[in-house]
Design a protein around this motif. Structure first.
Motif, mmCIF file in Angstrom:
data_model
loop_
_atom_site.group_PDB
_atom_site.id
_atom_site.type_symbol
_atom_site.label_atom_id
_atom_site.label_comp_id
_atom_site.label_asym_id
_atom_site.label_seq_id
_atom_site.Cartn_x
_atom_site.Cartn_y
_atom_site.Cartn_z
ATOM 1 N N ALA A 139 1.177 -1.074 0.285
ATOM 2 C CA ALA A 139 0.479 -0.048 -0.092
ATOM 3 C C ALA A 139 0.857 1.244 0.170
ATOM 4 C CB ALA A 139 -1.118 -0.096 1.252
ATOM 5 N N ALA B 111 0.937 3.961 -3.026
ATOM 6 C CA ALA B 111 1.092 5.342 -2.404
ATOM 7 C C ALA B 111 2.365 6.298 -3.036
ATOM 8 C CB ALA B 111 -0.091 5.506 -1.121
ATOM 9 N N GLY C 209 -0.444 5.635 -7.442
ATOM 10 C CA GLY C 209 -1.432 5.292 -7.026
ATOM 11 C C GLY C 209 -2.545 5.007 -5.274
ATOM 12 N N ASN C 210 -3.510 4.621 -5.992
ATOM 13 C CA ASN C 210 -4.431 4.738 -5.065
ATOM 14 C C ASN C 210 -4.262 3.472 -4.106
ATOM 15 O OD1 ASN C 210 -6.502 3.610 -3.023
ATOM 16 N ND2 ASN C 210 -8.177 5.090 -4.086
ATOM 17 N N PRO C 211 -3.672 3.396 -3.222
ATOM 18 C CA PRO C 211 -3.826 2.091 -2.268
ATOM 19 C C PRO C 211 -4.497 0.807 -2.576
ATOM 20 C CG PRO C 211 -2.915 3.562 -1.211
ATOM 21 C CD PRO C 211 -3.311 4.559 -1.924
ATOM 22 N N LEU C 212 -5.847 1.470 -2.622
ATOM 23 C CA LEU C 212 -6.490 0.216 -2.152
ATOM 24 C C LEU C 212 -7.464 -0.721 -3.683
ATOM 25 C CD1 LEU C 212 -9.428 1.046 0.677
ATOM 26 C CD2 LEU C 212 -7.842 -1.022 0.672
ATOM 27 N N ASP C 213 -7.095 0.765 -3.997
ATOM 28 C CA ASP C 213 -7.447 -0.159 -5.979
ATOM 29 C C ASP C 213 -6.105 -0.572 -6.437
ATOM 30 O OD1 ASP C 213 -9.649 1.761 -5.523
ATOM 31 O OD2 ASP C 213 -8.059 3.191 -7.240
ATOM 32 N N ALA D 272 -2.341 0.924 -13.538
ATOM 33 C CA ALA D 272 -2.481 1.707 -12.873
ATOM 34 C C ALA D 272 -1.151 2.907 -13.334
ATOM 35 C CB ALA D 272 -3.302 1.113 -11.365
#
Lengths: 304, 348
Positions: free
Chosen positions: B30, B34, B38-42, B316
């Motif tokens: 994660a 970041a 990028g968005n960690p969850l995505d 991503a």
């Protein structure tokens, strides 16, 4: 006759020192770690990280010596991690070291892609230039620093109380403890500084030998340095001799490829020679028993 | 501060700490996502999706796991006996060379050629590890360094073979070997399924190594030598002979990864058939705690991270090297967690 011409040419001897310099830094780094009792197989990855860290720092605007300092710092960081895993935690030095090499290499490649997402070829920097001083005029000041590192390593390890304590931590840690000295702190310090030197060795490639960073540019040099420490019987002077011999052979084979003799042989044979030579060095030196007695043995107070 | 052995570690400690190691690896992922913007969850979701979210993805993961099972087993067998084989990469490539030589040159009839290729690969890989092992047992030369150095030598040898004696004359100048004839290719495990019998062979080998270690004298000796070589020698075990047999098995297993990639996946040999499967095998084996059946599970996990990261990277834009960082961190977290599940840290 061609062979003789190679050996008397000034460019050959200049190349020997240029090839030896990164090996000298990293071999001294590994020697310091092993003298304190810790095998550091993170060396290959730490050299990759140092090559990148020094180069990107200079690319970002730092002076060249600032780049060397950043590389040293990156090496210290990975060294502290290796030290944490192997000294207080006492994990297998083989496994932890291979893990550190994987981590440092992958982190470097990741950082490269994040820092420079758009470039197709890595940007160039203005590297260290030849000093023009006296006999080694074609060398950069980093080569002088590499030679100085050998002298300083030898002096600290054999002429100071700290060096005595470090070597004792690698020979008989229980005795060091009995003197009231902290074995773990000594070993951690040795691994941190040693790893810093390995990273500086890596940065020689990007800040002096070349002026840019490429993937795979370290290309097994770290493993060669492990062999050089054994070849040098864990002594700085002999390890320096080993590095120079090795570099001499490497410089010779590059020139041999261009002669009529070399043209008939596959070039891969020449490229494989450094690795085969390292294996040979290990075999030749195998009968010597000068290994630090507590190398690869974790120390835990109260245990025998 | 020092470590103190725990007499009987509780279940919570023995399972909780490895679970915490995996959780820490996910946190690293994660954080890296970041950092890369990028968005960690995505990013995590896309890795899972890319590894297992469709039939295509799952087959891709199985195919990628196949060579990793072989190299993971090779490392697990060797490390169990404390033979530090870091040369699975070289053994894999020599196995691939032997596979191509027998497959294209032997002229054996259809049903015989595949077993002959596999046997030749096993012999080549076993001999590759025999050298460093004899240097270790006879002269005390550290096999870690020799196997590492020889990886570079073998890659150069393969490069030479592909540009010289083994070069495909129809290859338009590319350094690749001639293709295997159809009867020398591994068949698919089911009609229309993009999964070849190399995967099946890998599972059979995992079961075989488990049987060897759990049910045979040699397996017992290998474990005894690994646990304490001096005690094993004192008990009358032929330690050096055990190490040599271990080397032949370990090198042979790694070579089967090369056999399977050439005969099952690619159909010919190029210098890039392995993106470091030999080194990744170390992570696979360590995550499996050197258990041969665990190797299958951890190879699937590791392959999933690679396949998932490739797919995520395309969407991503986070570099796929994130996979390599995750595996290295998982390795280090896991060995630390395992140690701490048996020891506690005390002051003094």
């Amino acid at each position: 006759m061609e062979l003789f011409d190679i050996l008397v040419s000034a460019t050959f001897w200049a190349a020997v020192l240029r090839i030896a310099s990164p090996l000298i830094f990293a071999t001294m780094g590994e020697l310091i770690c092993e003298r304190a009792g810790v095998l550091n197989l993170g060396i290959e990855g730490i050299m990759v990280a140092g090559a990148f860290a020094g180069w990107i720092a200079v690319y970002a605007g730092l002076p060249l010596w600032g780049g060397v300092a950043v590389a040293f710092g990156a090496g210290v960081a990975f060294g502290l991690l290796h030290g944490l895993l192997t000294v207080p935690l006492g994990l297998s030095q083989h496994v932890a070291g291979i893990g550190i090499t994987m981590l440092a290499t992958a982190a470097t490649y990741f950082a490269y892609r994040v820092a420079l997402p758009e470039v197709s070829s890595p940007p160039k920097i203005t590297a260290f230039q030849p000093t023009g001083w006296a006999v080694l005029g074609s060398q950069t000041v980093l080569t002088w620093a590499a030679l100085a590192t050998v002298a300083v390593t030898g002096w600290v390890l054999w002429r100071t109380p700290l060096g005595l304590a470090l070597r004792a931590a690698g020979e008989n840690p229980a005795a060091v403890e009995a003197q009231g000295l902290p074995v773990h702190a000594l070993r951690m310090g040795a691994v941190a500084v040693g790893s810093g030197l390995m990273a500086v060795g890596g940065s020689f490639l990007t800040l002096s030998a070349f002026n840019s960073f490429f993937f795979e540019m370290v290309n097994g040099r770290g493993w060669v340095c492990i062999a050089l420490v054994v070849f040098g019987a864990w002594r700085p002077g002999r390890a320096l001799l080993g590095a120079l011999l090795f570099a001499g052979f490497d410089a010779f084979q590059i020139r041999l490829q261009q002669t009529s003799l070399g043209a008939g042989l596959p070039y891969q044979l020449f490229l494989a020679m450094p690795y085969l030579l390292s294996v040979l060095a290990l075999v030749v030196m195998s009968r010597r028993t000068e290994v630090p007695a507590a190398l690869m043995t974790p120390y835990n107070k109260g245990e025998r | 501060m020092r470590l103190e052995a725990i007499e009987a570690p509780g279940l919570a400690r023995r399972l909780g700490l490895p679970a915490a190691a995996l959780a820490a690896t996910v946190l690293v992922a994660a954080g890296l996502a970041a950092i890369a913007g990028g968005n960690p969850l995505d990013v995590l979701g896309q890795i899972v999706q890319g590894a297992a979210g469709s039939k295509f993805a799952r087959l891709e993961t199985l195919n990628r796991a196949t060579p990793l099972i072989f190299t993971g087993l090779a490392v697990a067998v060797a490390f169990r006996a404390r033979l530090w084989n870091i040369g699975a990469e070289a053994q894999l490539y020599l196995g691939a060379v032997a596979t191509v030589v027998i497959g294209t040159q032997s002229g054996l009839p259809g049903p015989l050629v595949i077993p002959a290729m596999a046997a030749a690969a096993v012999v080549a890989g076993g001999l590759m590890l025999l050298g460093p092992t004899l240097l270790k047992t006879r002269l005390g030369v550290d096999e870690v360094v020799t196997t590492l150095l020889l990886n570079f030598v073998v890659l150069l040898l393969v490069g030479y073979l592909l540009e010289g004696p083994m070069k495909d004359p129809m290859g338009m100048g590319w350094p690749k070997s001639p293709s295997l004839p159809a009867e020398a290719r591994l068949p698919r495990m089911a009609e229309g399924l993009r999964l070849h019998w190399g995967f099946g062979l890998a599972l059979i080998c995992a079961a075989g190594v488990w049987l060897l270690q759990a049910r045979t004298t040699l397996g017992f000796e290998m474990r005894a030598v690994g646990a304490n070589a001096r005690a094993a020698r004192f008990a009358g075990m032929p330690v050096n002979a055990v190490l040599v047999k271990t080397a032949l098995i370990s090198g042979g297993l790694a070579a089967l990864a090369g056999f399977s990639e050439v005969a099952g996946m690619k159909g010919n040999l190029t210098a890039d058939i392995s993106p470091g499967y030999g080194y990744t095998g170390i992570v696979v084996a360590m995550l499996a705690l050197l258990n041969p059946l665990g190797v299958v599970v951890s190879a699937l996990f590791v392959a999933g991270i690679f396949v998932g990261a490739d797919s995520m990277s395309r969407q991503a834009g986070v570099p796929s090297y994130i996979a390599d960082i995750l595996l290295a961190s998982a390795l280090l977290f896991m060995v630390a967690a395992l140690k701490l599940s048996r020891f506690r840290i005390v002051r003094g």
